[in-house]
Design a protein around this motif. Structure first.
Motif, PDB file in Angstrom:
ATOM      1  N   ILE A   1      10.593 -29.555 -19.157  1.00 26.04           N
ATOM      2  CA  ILE A   1      12.054 -29.636 -19.158  1.00 26.04           C
ATOM      3  C   ILE A   1      12.591 -29.122 -17.824  1.00 26.04           C
ATOM      4  N   GLY A   2      13.858 -29.390 -17.564  1.00 29.69           N
ATOM      5  CA  GLY A   2      14.498 -28.897 -16.360  1.00 29.69           C
ATOM      6  C   GLY A   2      15.336 -27.668 -16.645  1.00 29.69           C
ATOM      7  N   PRO A   3      16.004 -27.145 -15.615  1.00 23.68           N
ATOM      8  CA  PRO A   3      16.853 -25.965 -15.803  1.00 23.68           C
ATOM      9  C   PRO A   3      17.929 -26.225 -16.849  1.00 23.68           C
ATOM     10  N   GLY A   4      18.263 -25.200 -17.602  1.00 23.04           N
ATOM     11  CA  GLY A   4      19.298 -25.347 -18.613  1.00 23.04           C
ATOM     12  C   GLY A   4      19.224 -24.253 -19.650  1.00 23.04           C
ATOM     13  N   ARG A   5      20.048 -24.399 -20.684  1.00 25.48           N
ATOM     14  CA  ARG A   5      20.135 -23.391 -21.735  1.00 25.48           C
ATOM     15  C   ARG A   5      18.813 -23.174 -22.451  1.00 25.48           C
ATOM     16  N   GLU A   6      18.028 -24.265 -22.606  1.00 21.78           N
ATOM     17  CA  GLU A   6      16.765 -24.146 -23.338  1.00 21.78           C
ATOM     18  C   GLU A   6      15.791 -23.194 -22.644  1.00 21.78           C
ATOM     19  N   VAL A   7      15.825 -23.137 -21.319  1.00 17.48           N
ATOM     20  CA  VAL A   7      14.944 -22.230 -20.589  1.00 17.48           C
ATOM     21  C   VAL A   7      15.287 -20.783 -20.939  1.00 17.48           C
ATOM     22  N   GLY A   8      16.570 -20.485 -21.025  1.00 18.22           N
ATOM     23  CA  GLY A   8      16.991 -19.144 -21.402  1.00 18.22           C
ATOM     24  C   GLY A   8      16.565 -18.776 -22.807  1.00 18.22           C
ATOM     25  N   GLU A   9      16.657 -19.740 -23.725  1.00 17.48           N
ATOM     26  CA  GLU A   9      16.238 -19.479 -25.096  1.00 17.48           C
ATOM     27  C   GLU A   9      14.734 -19.235 -25.169  1.00 17.48           C
ATOM     28  N   ALA A  10      13.976 -20.023 -24.403  1.00 19.49           N
ATOM     29  CA  ALA A  10      12.524 -19.856 -24.374  1.00 19.49           C
ATOM     30  C   ALA A  10      12.150 -18.506 -23.771  1.00 19.49           C
ATOM     31  N   TYR A  11      12.853 -18.118 -22.726  1.00 18.63           N
ATOM     32  CA  TYR A  11      12.604 -16.814 -22.084  1.00 18.63           C
ATOM     33  C   TYR A  11      12.843 -15.689 -23.084  1.00 18.63           C
ATOM     34  N   LYS A  12      13.938 -15.784 -23.846  1.00 21.34           N
ATOM     35  CA  LYS A  12      14.259 -14.762 -24.842  1.00 21.34           C
ATOM     36  C   LYS A  12      13.180 -14.715 -25.920  1.00 21.34           C
TER      37      LYS A  12
ATOM     38  N   GLY B   1      10.606 -18.496 -15.475  1.00 20.83           N
ATOM     39  CA  GLY B   1      11.397 -19.692 -15.717  1.00 20.83           C
ATOM     40  C   GLY B   1      10.717 -20.972 -15.272  1.00 20.83           C
ATOM     41  N   ASN B   2      10.085 -20.944 -14.096  1.00 14.96           N
ATOM     42  CA  ASN B   2       9.404 -22.147 -13.591  1.00 14.96           C
ATOM     43  C   ASN B   2       8.228 -22.527 -14.484  1.00 14.96           C
ATOM     44  N   GLN B   3       7.481 -21.509 -14.945  1.00 19.19           N
ATOM     45  CA  GLN B   3       6.337 -21.772 -15.818  1.00 19.19           C
ATOM     46  C   GLN B   3       6.784 -22.309 -17.170  1.00 19.19           C
ATOM     47  N   ILE B   4       7.903 -21.814 -17.665  1.00 22.56           N
ATOM     48  CA  ILE B   4       8.448 -22.318 -18.936  1.00 22.56           C
ATOM     49  C   ILE B   4       8.807 -23.794 -18.804  1.00 22.56           C
ATOM     50  N   GLN B   5       9.474 -24.140 -17.693  1.00 21.90           N
ATOM     51  CA  GLN B   5       9.854 -25.533 -17.484  1.00 21.90           C
ATOM     52  C   GLN B   5       8.630 -26.438 -17.380  1.00 21.90           C
ATOM     53  N   ALA B   6       7.600 -25.968 -16.666  1.00 18.56           N
ATOM     54  CA  ALA B   6       6.386 -26.767 -16.495  1.00 18.56           C
ATOM     55  C   ALA B   6       5.651 -26.935 -17.824  1.00 18.56           C
ATOM     56  N   THR B   7       5.601 -25.876 -18.629  1.00 17.97           N
ATOM     57  CA  THR B   7       4.895 -25.934 -19.912  1.00 17.97           C
ATOM     58  C   THR B   7       5.578 -26.885 -20.881  1.00 17.97           C
ATOM     59  N   LEU B   8       6.907 -26.854 -20.897  1.00 14.37           N
ATOM     60  CA  LEU B   8       7.652 -27.669 -21.852  1.00 14.37           C
ATOM     61  C   LEU B   8       8.100 -29.009 -21.291  1.00 14.37           C
TER      62      LEU B   8
END
Length: 475
Positions: free
Chosen positions: A435-446, A426-433
């Protein structure tokens, strides 16, 4: 068959063990009677391991505590109101209970506790004759007022008094009859069976927790099917787990399918056999055994008779999973066991698609992902679910499952399947994009998880690039 000479020799050995001798001499010195009672006596006569040492005495609870304190390292009196004192003597736990002469009101299972003065009276109030024997110590005298030895020789379960009265006093004894039948490989006397059928509705006064506990103990035996048959044939199981007897689907002359009830009992036996082979030193796996018994409970609700004489059970796995979850919750099973059984029932058909055609690596990964921590249990349940008498078909399915297990092992060695997760957290997804915590992080993880399942490990740099591309094309 019970050999009485050998049995009595084993009783003598138990009576002269250091623990029993220490307790026996302490009570004798205090002028009190003492007898080893119930299971330990039965099991010693049968040559079975003796785990618990239960004694009965004419001493009252305060006297028991005073007698055992000098010879024990620990004492507990949680059962004092029922006349029971526990103690740890020479490294073993013992329980000593004052003779009982209880009476029941016929409305609840709670007896009006009354202490007695007679060993024989105490024994006749117990559940079955084979549990109503005592060994007086230190004199080593067998006391058997209700014919327990004869019933041990015959391999029969019978109540010490009229079964209508015995089960009326404590309906849980009906469930114990099924459990002991499996545990001891005994039959149940016909009058006792008739009483179970007649009084089955009285089990409703027993708490779900106590029913669950007895069912667990039945499932822990080497072959629970003997006890389950008793529960089904007497109708008792309909009072707390009717899904099992519902497996006895009617078969007419035009529509034929395998006997689902007998199939389920066979799967249970085979699952226990596989379980012991894979995990010979482990405790019985209750979740696995429940799943084996209940894996097809969705079939009665999903059965459809086809015009061509066939029968289908579409989606019985999903329907059965929901039914199992509801039933186990009603019986107060813990959340982990309930979730595990429901998941195994839901997944029990998944493998058969593999047997019909080779899976991609992606499909194998998803199989592992969906099973999660229950993969070993799913392996066992799936193998146990093959009950066909067609030897060629059985061999083909066994080879197919050998193949899928080998592929899982190979992929696990390459890709760390035991910890299936995207290559970015999750932290790496936020740093790459950015963005902050939220629904988009979950979608990216999926999104990244789907790549992991479809393609395996692609590397963190490739994962970042794929993530940025996905993010830029989102609507």
């Amino acid at each position: 068959m019970l050999n009485m000479v050998e049995g009595l020799a084993r009783l003598q050995a138990v009576a002269t063990s250091p623990v029993v001798e220490a307790v026996a001499h302490a009570f004798a010195a205090a002028g009190k009677d003492l007898a080893l009672v119930g299971g330990p006596v039965r099991d010693a006569l049968l040559g079975r391991p003796t785990h618990d040492l239960d004694f009965t005495t004419d001493a009252r609870p305060d006297e028991i505590l005073a007698i055992v304190t000098p010879i024990s390292t620990t004492q507990w009196d949680i059962g004092r109101s029922f006349g029971t004192i526990g103690a740890r003597v020479k490294g073993e736990n013992v329980e000593i209970t004052t003779y009982r002469a209880d009476e029941y009101d016929g409305i609840t299972r709670k007896p009006v506790v009354a202490f007695g003065d007679s060993l024989e009276t105490d024994l006749t109030r117990r559940d079955f004759t084979v549990n109503a024997m005592a060994l007086k110590v230190p004199s080593v005298t067998l006391v058997d007022p209700t014919g327990g030895v004869e019933d041990l020789v015959a391999g029969v379960l019978r109540t010490p008094i009229d079964p209508q009265i015995s089960f009326g006093d404590d309906p849980l004894r009906m469930l114990r009859a099924a459990r002991f039948a499996s545990q001891l490989e005994f039959t149940v006397a016909e009058p006792t069976l008739q009483a179970i059928a007649a009084l089955r509705e009285t089990i409703r006064i027993v708490s779900p927790e106590r029913i669950q506990s007895e069912m667990v103990r039945l499932l822990q035996t080497d072959d629970p099917s003997r006890g389950i048959r008793i529960l089904v044939e007497s109708g008792l199981i309909d009072e707390f787990m009717p899904e099992v007897s519902a497996l006895q689907l009617e078969v007419d002359e035009h529509h034929h399918h395998k006997d689902v009830y007998e199939h389920s009992l066979t799967v249970l036996r085979q699952a226990i056999q596989h379980e012991k082979e894979r995990f010979p030193d482990a405790e019985p796996n209750i979740a696995l055994r429940l799943a084996a018994l209940l894996h097809d409970v969705g079939k009665p609700r999903t059965r459809k008779l086809e015009p061509n004489g066939g029968v289908t059970f579409h989606h019985h796995d999903v329907v059965g999973s929901r039914m199992v979850k509801k039933r186990l919750q009603a019986l107060r099973f813990d959340n982990d066991t309930t979730a595990a059984v429901a998941k195994l029932v839901e997944l029990h058909l998944r493998f058969f698609g593999y047997a019909e055609g080779a899976w991609t690596d992606s499909a194998v990964r998803r199989y592992v992902r969906d099973a999660g921590s229950l993969l070993a249990e799913l392996h066992i349940l799936t193998r146990a679910d093959v009950t066909t008498r067609n030897k060629k078909k059985a061999a083909r399915l066994a080879r197919a499952y050998d193949d899928i297990e080998n592929r899982i092992d190979e992929l696990a060695a390459q890709e760390e399947l035991d910890s299936l997760r995207p290559e970015l957290d999750g932290n790496q997804i936020q740093a790459t994009l950015g963005i902050g915590p939220g629904r988009e992080v979950g979608e990216a993880y999926k999104f990244l998880m789907e790549i992991r399942l479809d393609e395996g490990i692609i590397g963190s740099e490739a994962a970042e690039q794929r993530l940025r591309t996905w993010w830029s094309t989102r609507a």
